[in-house]
Design an enzyme around this catalytic site. Structure first.
Site, PDB file in Angstrom:
ATOM      1  N   TYR A   1      65.007  -3.575   3.991  1.00 27.06           N
ATOM      2  CA  TYR A   1      64.307  -2.537   4.752  1.00 27.06           C
ATOM      3  C   TYR A   1      62.954  -2.951   5.323  1.00 27.06           C
ATOM      4  O   TYR A   1      62.540  -2.431   6.345  1.00 27.06           O
ATOM      5  CB  TYR A   1      64.071  -1.308   3.861  1.00 27.06           C
ATOM      6  CG  TYR A   1      65.329  -0.537   3.555  1.00 27.06           C
ATOM      7  CD1 TYR A   1      66.162  -0.909   2.500  1.00 27.06           C
ATOM      8  CD2 TYR A   1      65.698   0.548   4.321  1.00 27.06           C
ATOM      9  CE1 TYR A   1      67.322  -0.216   2.225  1.00 27.06           C
ATOM     10  CE2 TYR A   1      66.857   1.250   4.057  1.00 27.06           C
ATOM     11  CZ  TYR A   1      67.666   0.872   3.010  1.00 27.06           C
ATOM     12  OH  TYR A   1      68.819   1.555   2.751  1.00 27.06           O
TER      13      TYR A   1
ATOM     14  N   ASN B   1      75.532  -1.586  -6.359  1.00 20.44           N
ATOM     15  CA  ASN B   1      74.471  -1.470  -5.374  1.00 20.44           C
ATOM     16  C   ASN B   1      73.124  -1.648  -6.065  1.00 20.44           C
ATOM     17  O   ASN B   1      72.787  -0.885  -6.978  1.00 20.44           O
ATOM     18  CB  ASN B   1      74.496  -0.092  -4.708  1.00 20.44           C
ATOM     19  CG  ASN B   1      73.383   0.049  -3.676  1.00 20.44           C
ATOM     20  OD1 ASN B   1      73.436  -0.602  -2.620  1.00 20.44           O
ATOM     21  ND2 ASN B   1      72.359   0.830  -3.986  1.00 20.44           N
TER      22      ASN B   1
ATOM     23  N   ARG C   1      80.787   1.822   4.894  1.00 18.35           N
ATOM     24  CA  ARG C   1      80.549   1.501   3.488  1.00 18.35           C
ATOM     25  C   ARG C   1      80.186   2.788   2.756  1.00 18.35           C
ATOM     26  O   ARG C   1      79.229   3.467   3.116  1.00 18.35           O
ATOM     27  CB  ARG C   1      79.398   0.496   3.370  1.00 18.35           C
ATOM     28  CG  ARG C   1      78.952   0.274   1.939  1.00 18.35           C
ATOM     29  CD  ARG C   1      77.775  -0.697   1.841  1.00 18.35           C
ATOM     30  NE  ARG C   1      77.390  -0.839   0.446  1.00 18.35           N
ATOM     31  CZ  ARG C   1      76.191  -0.547  -0.062  1.00 18.35           C
ATOM     32  NH1 ARG C   1      75.216  -0.111   0.724  1.00 18.35           N
ATOM     33  NH2 ARG C   1      75.945  -0.688  -1.342  1.00 18.35           N
TER      34      ARG C   1
ATOM     35  N   GLN D   1      74.621  10.873  -3.011  1.00 19.19           N
ATOM     36  CA  GLN D   1      73.695  11.284  -1.957  1.00 19.19           C
ATOM     37  C   GLN D   1      74.331  12.190  -0.908  1.00 19.19           C
ATOM     38  O   GLN D   1      73.615  12.880  -0.176  1.00 19.19           O
ATOM     39  CB  GLN D   1      73.098  10.046  -1.274  1.00 19.19           C
ATOM     40  CG  GLN D   1      72.186   9.258  -2.201  1.00 19.19           C
ATOM     41  CD  GLN D   1      71.582   8.045  -1.533  1.00 19.19           C
ATOM     42  OE1 GLN D   1      72.184   6.974  -1.517  1.00 19.19           O
ATOM     43  NE2 GLN D   1      70.406   8.175  -0.961  1.00 19.19           N
TER      44      GLN D   1
ATOM     45  N   TRP E   1      71.790   2.064   7.150  1.00 20.82           N
ATOM     46  CA  TRP E   1      71.543   3.183   6.247  1.00 20.82           C
ATOM     47  C   TRP E   1      70.756   4.222   7.036  1.00 20.82           C
ATOM     48  O   TRP E   1      69.614   3.931   7.386  1.00 20.82           O
ATOM     49  CB  TRP E   1      70.766   2.748   4.995  1.00 20.82           C
ATOM     50  CG  TRP E   1      70.641   3.897   4.056  1.00 20.82           C
ATOM     51  CD1 TRP E   1      69.646   4.837   4.026  1.00 20.82           C
ATOM     52  CD2 TRP E   1      71.582   4.271   3.055  1.00 20.82           C
ATOM     53  NE1 TRP E   1      69.922   5.772   3.066  1.00 20.82           N
ATOM     54  CE2 TRP E   1      71.095   5.451   2.456  1.00 20.82           C
ATOM     55  CE3 TRP E   1      72.805   3.729   2.615  1.00 20.82           C
ATOM     56  CZ2 TRP E   1      71.789   6.103   1.429  1.00 20.82           C
ATOM     57  CZ3 TRP E   1      73.479   4.379   1.590  1.00 20.82           C
ATOM     58  CH2 TRP E   1      72.961   5.544   1.008  1.00 20.82           C
TER      59      TRP E   1
ATOM     60  N   GLU F   1      67.769  11.855  -0.873  1.00 21.05           N
ATOM     61  CA  GLU F   1      67.027  10.601  -1.015  1.00 21.05           C
ATOM     62  C   GLU F   1      66.461  10.481  -2.438  1.00 21.05           C
ATOM     63  O   GLU F   1      65.253  10.319  -2.635  1.00 21.05           O
ATOM     64  CB  GLU F   1      65.964  10.509   0.091  1.00 21.05           C
ATOM     65  CG  GLU F   1      65.093   9.265   0.117  1.00 21.05           C
ATOM     66  CD  GLU F   1      65.803   7.917   0.162  1.00 21.05           C
ATOM     67  OE1 GLU F   1      67.022   7.870   0.425  1.00 21.05           O
ATOM     68  OE2 GLU F   1      65.140   6.914  -0.095  1.00 21.05           O
ATOM     69  N   TRP F   2      67.350  10.578  -3.425  1.00 17.94           N
ATOM     70  CA  TRP F   2      67.006  10.356  -4.824  1.00 17.94           C
ATOM     71  C   TRP F   2      65.743  11.126  -5.239  1.00 17.94           C
ATOM     72  O   TRP F   2      65.629  12.308  -4.949  1.00 17.94           O
ATOM     73  CB  TRP F   2      66.898   8.841  -5.101  1.00 17.94           C
ATOM     74  CG  TRP F   2      68.119   8.097  -4.642  1.00 17.94           C
ATOM     75  CD1 TRP F   2      68.209   7.219  -3.593  1.00 17.94           C
ATOM     76  CD2 TRP F   2      69.454   8.179  -5.192  1.00 17.94           C
ATOM     77  NE1 TRP F   2      69.490   6.749  -3.466  1.00 17.94           N
ATOM     78  CE2 TRP F   2      70.268   7.310  -4.429  1.00 17.94           C
ATOM     79  CE3 TRP F   2      70.051   8.878  -6.256  1.00 17.94           C
ATOM     80  CZ2 TRP F   2      71.641   7.133  -4.681  1.00 17.94           C
ATOM     81  CZ3 TRP F   2      71.401   8.700  -6.516  1.00 17.94           C
ATOM     82  CH2 TRP F   2      72.179   7.834  -5.741  1.00 17.94           C
TER      83      TRP F   2
ATOM     84  N   GLU G   1      72.873  -2.604   3.899  1.00 21.19           N
ATOM     85  CA  GLU G   1      71.971  -1.489   4.237  1.00 21.19           C
ATOM     86  C   GLU G   1      70.771  -2.010   5.001  1.00 21.19           C
ATOM     87  O   GLU G   1      70.246  -3.089   4.679  1.00 21.19           O
ATOM     88  CB  GLU G   1      71.419  -0.776   2.985  1.00 21.19           C
ATOM     89  CG  GLU G   1      72.384   0.142   2.295  1.00 21.19           C
ATOM     90  CD  GLU G   1      71.790   0.795   1.060  1.00 21.19           C
ATOM     91  OE1 GLU G   1      70.566   1.050   1.025  1.00 21.19           O
ATOM     92  OE2 GLU G   1      72.568   1.047   0.129  1.00 21.19           O
TER      93      GLU G   1
HETATM   94  C1  GBH Z   1      68.299   1.935  -0.866  1.00 20.90           C
HETATM   95  O1  GBH Z   1      67.368   1.414  -1.765  1.00 20.90           O
HETATM   96  C2  GBH Z   1      69.388   2.666  -1.595  1.00 20.90           C
HETATM   97  O2  GBH Z   1      70.514   1.846  -1.810  1.00 20.90           O
HETATM   98  C3  GBH Z   1      69.802   3.952  -0.927  1.00 20.90           C
HETATM   99  O3  GBH Z   1      70.585   4.697  -1.806  1.00 20.90           O
HETATM  100  C4  GBH Z   1      68.571   4.691  -0.456  1.00 20.90           C
HETATM  101  O4  GBH Z   1      68.862   5.959   0.038  1.00 20.90           O
HETATM  102  C5  GBH Z   1      67.912   3.845   0.600  1.00 20.90           C
HETATM  103  O5  GBH Z   1      67.577   2.614   0.088  1.00 20.90           O
HETATM  104  C6  GBH Z   1      66.634   4.446   1.186  1.00 20.90           C
HETATM  105  O6  GBH Z   1      65.641   4.525   0.223  1.00 20.90           O
HETATM  106  O7  GBH Z   1      57.589   0.995  -4.814  1.00 20.90           O
HETATM  107  O8  GBH Z   1      58.159  -0.626  -6.524  1.00 20.90           O
HETATM  108  O9  GBH Z   1      59.103   1.598  -6.602  1.00 20.90           O
HETATM  109  C7  GBH Z   1      66.227   0.937  -1.124  1.00 20.90           C
HETATM  110  C8  GBH Z   1      65.514  -0.087  -1.896  1.00 20.90           C
HETATM  111  C9  GBH Z   1      63.967  -0.555  -3.523  1.00 20.90           C
HETATM  112  C10 GBH Z   1      63.429   1.043  -1.866  1.00 20.90           C
HETATM  113  C11 GBH Z   1      62.825  -0.072  -4.331  1.00 20.90           C
HETATM  114  C12 GBH Z   1      62.298   1.541  -2.672  1.00 20.90           C
HETATM  115  C13 GBH Z   1      60.697   1.031  -4.273  1.00 20.90           C
HETATM  116  C14 GBH Z   1      59.898  -0.080  -4.809  1.00 20.90           C
HETATM  117  N1  GBH Z   1      64.469   0.489  -2.680  1.00 20.90           N
HETATM  118  N2  GBH Z   1      61.796   0.479  -3.500  1.00 20.90           N
HETATM  119  S1  GBH Z   1      58.596   0.525  -5.766  1.00 20.90           S
END
Ligand code: GBH
Length: 480
Positions: free
Chosen positions: A312, A169, A77, A20, A431, A438-439, A381
């Site tokens: 989150y 992670n 981290r 990232q 975070w 952001e992926w 995070e």
């Molecule tokens: C984290 O994941 C990551 O570790 C980090 O790399 C990333 O940048 C950060 O959050 C912010 O996004 O709607 O069913 O698809 C966060 C956890 C879990 C959040 C899955 C999004 C989507 C659930 N993620 N979730 S779904």
């Protein structure tokens, strides 16, 4: 003043991940990871971008350390890019000393600045070579042995300079988003409009099992050969939202909310603390969920020195009638942002899945603490994006009062969990240190406490929250 507090030596700071922030995908001998190849596939990333440049952190480690110092952070981290260290990835493949030494120097520099390094070995960027060679996470023997080897190379290179190790992670994301929805690399799914490969009814469960075994092997390696002399601790980081029943008077919704947490978190937490998968998962998935063999139990059960918690937001959960779909991964339920009375779980952010609800943090960490016998927690995070931020002028992105309020709420809830509920929590990483890739959402979603100008040479500018978070911790951390 508040009567809740966090313990004296509380370790707070920020988190990031290699793909990232680093950029420099082929510098100093790094080879492709599955995220490099995934980003090249049309339609996978919202804005068509990739981590090719990102924050260019590979070439700006000194700037990043300055940012950390400015905030007063005690820890950082970050994750290692496996394909910088072992470009092809396997246990008989060559080690790239240049890539490894880059991180060793970074750790030395962090320590010289008085910042405690916390290393994540794997934040989703599997070497593409291993995906090609044997299907990556779908091959539990090969993958777990290669991961153990990679972990050993790192343990040896960093020695006693690193006291906190995180194997994986969010294995949930690697498994479900990578092998069920196909939203993350390697993008496998039964949905043929998204990919021509994958079986969502089995592959996420196989991938998850491989991750648990690989975690277990790496932890055993650390405990057998490094822990005594290097004095560190090792654990895994699990993600999970708090879940509340849509109708609190309907026992089926109450049960579904609990099941949601089991499918998201206990999938990994139960094997690690109890040596078995949750009954609710076995019941729904039958033999599609792998069985943990006695040899595997020996490796996996008891393999956490601490619990790494990413958190989150919260959701409302409503049960579903009828039979679960064969590709269901959530526990046969609906995830909602409003309850039966029409109340929103929290305000909107830029991320459709993220609506803040600080009390859920206190509730979930207590839930986990009760279920797993009071482990030591490090929050690895926690953070938020801002609603509509792709349209906001830079001044408003810098003046991120919404994010400050988020941190006040969440850190306050954590202090309550510690002081009032007796949860053993010793650290927290926000975070993120800076805006980054952001992926699948690309660059339009910004989680940083530092603004990164992607058009202006990756210049960094601290936001309001970068200065404020230290003051929040100062209010809660016990002085003597
Ligand atoms: C984290 O994941 C990551 O570790 C980090 O790399 C990333 O940048 C950060 O959050 C912010 O996004 O709607 O069913 O698809 C966060 C956890 C879990 C959040 C899955 C999004 C989507 C659930 N993620 N979730 S779904």
């Amino acid at each position: 003043m508040t009567d809740s507090y966090l313990p004296k030596d509380f370790l707070w700071g920020f988190a990031t991940a290699s793909y990232q922030i680093e950029g420099a995908p082929h510098q100093d001998g790094r080879a492709d990871s599955i995220w490099d190849t995934f980003c090249r596939r049309p339609g996978k990333i919202a804005d068509g971008s990739s981590g090719d440049v990102a924050c260019d952190s590979y070439n700006r480690t000194a700037e990043d350390i300055e940012l950390l110092k400015l905030t007063g952070a005690k820890s950082y981290r970050f994750s290692l890019s496996w394909s910088r260290i072992i470009p092809i990835g396997g246990r008989n493949d060559p080690i790239n000393d240049k890539g490894l030494q880059h991180y060793v120097k970074f750790v030395d520099d962090l320590r010289a600045a008085g910042i405690e390094p916390m290393i994540t070995l794997y934040h989703w960027d599997l070497p593409e070579g291993l995906e090609q060679r044997y299907g990556g996470l779908l091959n539990k023997e090969e993958f777990s042995l290669d991961f153990e080897h990679y972990a050993r190379v790192c343990f040896k290179a960093f020695g006693d300079k690193v006291k906190y190790w995180i194997t994986f992670n969010e294995p949930w994301c690697s498994s479900v988003l990578g092998y069920s929805i196909g939203q993350f690399a390697p993008g496998r799914t039964s949905d043929r409009s998204k990919s021509d490969v994958g079986d969502s009814s089995t592959e996420p469960w196989i991938a998850g099992h491989s991750l648990l075994l690989a975690h277990g092997r790496a932890v055993k390696a650390y405990r057998d050969d490094f822990k005594a002399k290097d004095g560190g601790q090792i654990g895994i980081t699990l993600n999970g939202d708090w879940a509340m029943p849509w109708d609190e008077n309907d026992p089926k919704d109450v049960e579904a909310a609990n099941r949601k947490i089991e499918f998201a978190i206990s999938w990994f937490g139960d094997p690690i603390y109890f040596g078995k998968y949750p009954d609710s998962m076995r019941k729904q998935l039958g033999d599609r969920l792998p069985h943990i063999t006695p040899d595997e139990v020996a490796l996996i059960q008891g393999s956490n020195d601490f619990y790494g918690m990413n958190h989150y937001c919260a959701n409302y959960i409503r049960h579903k009638e009828g039979e679960p779909d064969i590709t269901d991964f959530a526990g046969h339920l609906q995830i909602l942002y409003q309850n039966k009375a029409g109340e929103w779980v929290g305000p909107e952010t830029q991320s459709p899945w993220l609506r803040p609800h600080p009390l859920g943090f206190r509730k979930l960490i207590k839930w986990l603490s009760d279920r797993y016998g009071g482990p030591t927690f490090y929050v690895t995070e926690n953070g938020t994006s801002l609603k509509g931020e792709s349209q906001l002028p830079k001044e408003e992105l810098l003046n991120d009062e919404f994010r400050c309020e988020y941190f006040r709420g969440y850190i306050g809830a954590l202090a309550d969990a510690h002081a009032k509920d007796g949860v053993d929590v010793r650290g927290y990483s926000a975070w993120s240190l800076m805006d980054n890739f952001e992926w699948a959402e690309g660059y339009e979603t910004r989680f940083g406490v530092t603004y990164v100008d992607y058009e202006g040479g990756q210049k960094r500018e601290p936001k309001k929250s970068a200065k404020e978070i230290g003051q929040i911790f100062d209010k809660y951390i016990k002085k003597d």
